[in-house]
Motif scaffolding. Sequence first.
Motif, PDB file in Angstrom:
ATOM      1  N   UNK A   4      10.204  -5.237   7.750  1.00 30.34           N
ATOM      2  CA  UNK A   4       9.270  -5.254   6.611  1.00 30.34           C
ATOM      3  C   UNK A   4       8.174  -6.299   6.816  1.00 30.34           C
ATOM      4  N   UNK A   5       8.512  -7.452   7.416  1.00 28.10           N
ATOM      5  CA  UNK A   5       7.479  -8.443   7.749  1.00 28.10           C
ATOM      6  C   UNK A   5       6.495  -7.787   8.726  1.00 28.10           C
ATOM      7  N   UNK A   6       7.026  -7.045   9.703  1.00 24.90           N
ATOM      8  CA  UNK A   6       6.186  -6.353  10.682  1.00 24.90           C
ATOM      9  C   UNK A   6       5.277  -5.309  10.052  1.00 24.90           C
ATOM     10  N   UNK A   7       5.718  -4.704   8.948  1.00 25.93           N
ATOM     11  CA  UNK A   7       4.896  -3.701   8.239  1.00 25.93           C
ATOM     12  C   UNK A   7       3.870  -4.358   7.316  1.00 25.93           C
ATOM     13  N   UNK A   8       3.912  -5.696   7.236  1.00 25.62           N
ATOM     14  CA  UNK A   8       2.937  -6.457   6.441  1.00 25.62           C
ATOM     15  C   UNK A   8       3.044  -6.165   4.947  1.00 25.62           C
ATOM     16  N   UNK A   9       4.281  -6.064   4.454  1.00 24.07           N
ATOM     17  CA  UNK A   9       4.487  -5.761   3.035  1.00 24.07           C
ATOM     18  C   UNK A   9       5.235  -6.887   2.294  1.00 24.07           C
ATOM     19  N   UNK A  10       5.106  -8.119   2.775  1.00 21.00           N
ATOM     20  CA  UNK A  10       5.757  -9.249   2.093  1.00 21.00           C
ATOM     21  C   UNK A  10       5.262  -9.333   0.646  1.00 21.00           C
ATOM     22  N   UNK A  11       3.957  -9.306   0.467  1.00 22.56           N
ATOM     23  CA  UNK A  11       3.377  -9.438  -0.875  1.00 22.56           C
ATOM     24  C   UNK A  11       3.772  -8.277  -1.778  1.00 22.56           C
TER      25      UNK A  11
END
Length: 143
Positions: free
Chosen positions: A14-21
């Motif tokens: 999920x960090x790799x998909x750039x969806x932290x926010x």
Amino acid sequence: MAVERTLSIVKPDAVGKNVIGEIFSRFERAGLKIVATKMMHLSKEKAEGFYAEHKERPFFGALVSFMTSGPVVVSVLEGENAVIRHREILGATDPKKAAAGTIRADYAVSVDENATHGSDSTTSAEREINYFFSKEEVCPRTR
Ligand code: DAT
Ligand code: MG
């Protein structure tokens, strides 16, 4: 209803998909408050210790290798019935079984790489929070 704390991890996929926010927004929209957070790249030893309860399972090696494949975001969430409510927002462990609109249904592709972790009980939450955070790193809201 009791105010609880739970441990949340945005996993390497999920960090790799750039969806932290996006993931944090879902917690905040549900009324859960982030009272501690940090990004870290887990060592093999740290990941093995975190998942010690699963060390005899056939998927343990793959799980540790996945959890150390990139950075994670580890947080403490606080709110009414936070443990169960957080798990509801995450969805079932296997994204194929996760209810529509849950984080795992939306962002995970397989049970091996399922986007997020959430403590499964208040007892686990206490152990997991102490595993990653010192007392000083958890910041109760004052306003
Ligand atoms: P959860 O993360 O929903 O608490 P768990 O504690 O049973 O699920 O397992 C921890 C993690 O291990 C899970 O998020 C993904 C992985 N895992 C569990 N069952 C698996 C399986 N059958 N095959 C591969 N990975 C699995
Ligand atoms: Mg679990």
